[in-house]
Structure formats: structure tokens, C-alpha cells
Design an enzyme around this catalytic site. Structure first.
Site, PDB file in Angstrom:
ATOM      1  N   SER A 117       0.836  -1.206   0.000  1.00  0.00           N
ATOM      2  CA  SER A 117       0.000   0.000   0.000  1.00  0.00           C
ATOM      3  C   SER A 117       0.870   1.255   0.000  1.00  0.00           C
ATOM      4  O   SER A 117       1.659   1.466  -0.905  1.00  0.00           O
ATOM      5  CB  SER A 117      -0.951  -0.040   1.198  1.00  0.00           C
ATOM      6  OG  SER A 117      -1.866   1.023   1.154  1.00  0.00           O
ATOM      7  N   ASP A 138     -10.506  -4.206  -4.438  1.00  0.00           N
ATOM      8  CA  ASP A 138      -9.883  -3.305  -3.462  1.00  0.00           C
ATOM      9  C   ASP A 138     -10.700  -2.024  -3.361  1.00  0.00           C
ATOM     10  O   ASP A 138     -10.858  -1.301  -4.354  1.00  0.00           O
ATOM     11  CB  ASP A 138      -8.452  -2.993  -3.882  1.00  0.00           C
ATOM     12  CG  ASP A 138      -7.629  -2.349  -2.776  1.00  0.00           C
ATOM     13  OD1 ASP A 138      -8.196  -1.539  -2.022  1.00  0.00           O
ATOM     14  OD2 ASP A 138      -6.436  -2.642  -2.681  1.00  0.00           O
ATOM     15  N   HIS A 178      -8.463  -4.652   0.217  1.00  0.00           N
ATOM     16  CA  HIS A 178      -7.183  -4.018   0.539  1.00  0.00           C
ATOM     17  C   HIS A 178      -6.472  -4.675   1.720  1.00  0.00           C
ATOM     18  O   HIS A 178      -5.255  -4.564   1.828  1.00  0.00           O
ATOM     19  CB  HIS A 178      -7.422  -2.530   0.844  1.00  0.00           C
ATOM     20  CG  HIS A 178      -6.181  -1.703   0.809  1.00  0.00           C
ATOM     21  ND1 HIS A 178      -5.461  -1.480  -0.354  1.00  0.00           N
ATOM     22  CD2 HIS A 178      -5.509  -1.044   1.797  1.00  0.00           C
ATOM     23  CE1 HIS A 178      -4.421  -0.720  -0.087  1.00  0.00           C
ATOM     24  NE2 HIS A 178      -4.424  -0.448   1.209  1.00  0.00           N
TER      25      HIS A 178
END
Length: 380
Positions: free
Chosen positions: A147, A212, A241
Site C-alpha cells: 500500500s 480493493d 485491501h
């Protein structure tokens, strides 16, 4: 302006757990640092590292006696070492690698406040520790960015020409692109991964969930398409996610990747770039934005020129109209000259027409100046 924008971006980009999920203490029998609320392990070192930004960050190193490669893991947002501890130890075991994880400035028990530049200093300190404390070579390191961690991972990757590989887990194209579907990079954006990925020369694995809800699947897909050395990506159908580690394919694909990387020769054939070459590569990213800015300015200039041209054409139109009136007036005067009795009247008419033309010219110039001032004000 730059510092204010960076500060504003940091508020949107970083969410350290509050309060931190762990504390650090000294184990009296051994004198080693430990992380609270987890079972102490002999194969895990907890260290504090100083960064060039003046902060002290906490890192953990998981040793695997069978490892030939080391994973330097930059975790995602809203997480710290206390939450990642068990994931790190499990990854080290199942992938057969050493693993270094660290907390960003302002995360967990690391001092300071998080910012883009601080995370770059944080990963540099962690990498330096691998080299100087554990004797790990650059060509044996795999950078793993999850991320927001894809930002510092790629920043370091473009500075290490002999890096073994990179893993991008739910990565971002850039900070601004997470919130808005912008088509170009702005100077105030953070983590411009989309502009950095073409400079990575080692194999890159991209992992992303197709559902996501935080970082759209298109981010990972576009980064993979821009890679020089593409490895088979892992698109986890239905993955979001925060749950990709729960999919059996996740660990299976990572094992396959690590095995393939171990069989590759070390990246030693590439010449070490000089400081000037590295600086030139890094400046290319900024030059793209400058070029786009210059194009925008030229476009504005053309627009302004077009407006002035319209104003000039409007003035020319009035001039043509006035010329046509003058011609008709001259024709009438020519007819009037045949009558001597009207000579006196013609003289006064010519005087009046001369004044009217001067008035038209003054008004015409005045309108032109007003238009020019309007355009200048708009441009300013």
C-alpha cells in the site's frame, strides 16, 4: 507553500495506530530489546535506528538460518510492528527468507511525525542496518512495499542498481491518484510511483485484489504494465485491501517468486551509476512535470493571443465601417462641390466629420486597452 502542501498531504496519507499497539522494553536476562505482548523469540532482533531526519525508528529483524535472500518490508497504513509481528515471522518461515520490518517515523514507538520524506529516510536507515549490522549485500535484498509502503520501497529501488527484486502489494500510482482519477502528475503529489517504476531494473511482482475498496485495482495493473522486468502478477479475484494474506494463492505465488529469484544470477553486470547519472535519472521525474507546466503556459499564451486577435478584428471591423461611412461622405461632398452655394455648409460638415473620426479612434483605442487589461488580469 511546498512545506504547507507536504504537511496537508501528510494528514491525508498517514494514519498511525493511536495508541500504538505495542511498547518496547529491555529484557533484563539478555539485555535485548523486546516488543511487548508477543512471545520473545531468539530469532527476532528488535533494534532502534537513527535516521538522517533526526528521528529514532523501531525495526525488527527475523533471522532464518536457511535463507539466501532478505525481505525488507515496508508495511501499509494504519499498522505498526505490533500488528505485523506475527505476519513477519510467518513470512520468514514459509518463504525461507530473512525479514526486516520497520515502523515509519511517528508510527508505533518510532519518534517524529510521518511524512513522505521521513519515510524515505526511514527505509534508508533500515537498509543501512541490513548492510552494516547483518552484512547483507544489495544483490540479496528484495524490497516489499505494501500500500503506502510502495512509496518508500520504489524510492529506494531506483537508487539500488544491483537490487535483486521488488514486490508491490496493493500499491498506489501516487497519493493524489488514490483520491482523484487525475491523468498527470502534479508537483504537490506524493509518492509518484507511476513516474518511478520505469527506472526499476530488477524483476517486479505486483499483487492486488480485484475488489480493493481503498486503492483501486487499476493502480496495481498500471504499475505492472510500466515495469521493465515484469514477473507474472497475482490478481486475487474478490480480494480487498486488507485481506490478501488470507488467500492460499498469496503465499503459494510468493513462494514461486522467491524460488525463481533465487535461481537468477545476482545483478552484477550492470555498472554502478555515478552520482551525476543517478541525479539525472531522478530529475527526469521532475522534468516531466516542468515540461507539462511549460506546455500549459504556452497554451495560456495562445489563448491570450487569440483574445487579443479577436479584439483587433473587432477594432478592424469598426475601422472598416468607418471607412465605408467616409467613402459615402466623400461621394456626398463631391456632389455638394458642384453647388457653390453649399461651400460654406461643406466646410462645417468636414470639420464635424473630422472630429467624429477622431472620437471614433479614441474610443477604439480605449476599448482595445480595456480588453488588453482584462486579459492581463485574467492571466495574472
Amino acid at each position: 507553500m511546498g512545506s504547507a502542501t507536504s504537511s496537508m498531504a501528510a494528514k491525508f496519507a498517514f494514519f498511525p495506530p493511536d495508541p500504538p499497539s505495542y511498547s518496547v522494553y529491555v529484557d533484563e536476562p539478555t539485555g535485548k530489546l523486546r516488543i511487548s505482548d508477543v512471545h520473545p523469540r531468539d530469532d527476532v532482533d528488535v533494534v532502534k535506528l537513527s535516521t538522517k531526519k533526526g528521528n529514532e525508528i523501531v525495526a525488527m529483524f527475523v533471522k532464518n538460518p536457511c535463507a539466501s535472500l532478505t525481505l525488507l518490508y515496508s508495511h501499509g497504513n494504519a499498522a505498526d510492528l505490533g500488528q505485523m509481528y506475527h505476519i513477519f515471522t510467518e513470512l520468514s518461515l514459509h518463504l525461507g527468507v530473512n525479514l526486516m520490518g520497520y515502523d515509519y517515523s511517528g508510527y508505533g514507538q518510532s519518534s517524529g511525525k510521518p511524512s513522505e520524506q521521513d519515510t524515505y529516510a526511514d527505509i534508508e536507515a533500515a537498509y543501512k542496518c541490513l548492510e552494516e549490522t547483518y552484512g547483507i549485500k544489495e544483490e540479496d535484498v528484495i524490497l516489499y512495499g505494501q500500500s503506502v509502503g510502495s512509496g518508500p520501497a520504489l524510492e529506494l529501488a531506483i537508487r539500488l542498481p544491483h537490487l535483486r527484486a521488488v514486490v508491490l502489494h496493493s500499491p498506489i500510482l501516487s497519493g493524489l491518484r488514490v483520491m482523484y482519477p487525475v491523468k498527470k502528475t502534479f508537483w504537490f503529489d506524493i509518492y509518484k510511483n507511476i513516474d518511478k517504476i520505469p527506472f526499476v531494473n530488477c524483476p517486479v511482482l505486483v499483487i492486488h485484489g480485484t475488489e480493493d475498496e481503498v486503492v483501486d485495482f487499476s493502480h496495481g495493473k498500471q504499475l505492472w504494465e510500466l515495469c521493465k522486468e515484469k514477473y507474472e502478477p497475482l490478481w486475487l479475484k474478490g480480494g480487498n485491501h486488507c485481506n490478501l494474506e488470507l488467500y492460499p494463492e498469496y503465499l503459494r505465488h510468493l513462494r514461486k517468486f522467491i524460488s525463481a529469484i533465487e535461481k537468477l544470477p545476482r545483478v552484477q553486470s550492470l555498472p554502478e551509476p555515478s552520482a551525476d547519472q543517478l541525479e539525472s535519472s531522478l530529475k527526469t521525474i521532475d522534468n516531466k512535470e516542468k515540461a507539462r507546466s511549460s506546455t500549459d503556459q504556452k497554451e495560456k499564451s495562445r489563448s491570450s493571443t487569440g483574445q487579443r486577435e479577436k479584439s483587433r478584428l473587432s477594432t478592424d471591423g469598426r475601422e472598416k465601417s468607418r471607412t465605408s461611412t467616409d467613402k459615402r461622405e466623400k461621394s456626398r461632398k463631391s456632389t455638394d462641390r458642384s453647388g457653390k452655394a453649399r461651400n460654406s455648409t461643406d466646410q462645417s460638415e468636414r470639420a464635424r466629420n473630422s472630429f467624429d473620426r477622431l472620437g471614433d479612434m479614441v474610443r477604439s483605442v480605449g476599448l482595445c486597452n480595456v480588453d488588453c487589461l482584462k486579459h492581463a488580469a485574467l492571466e495574472a
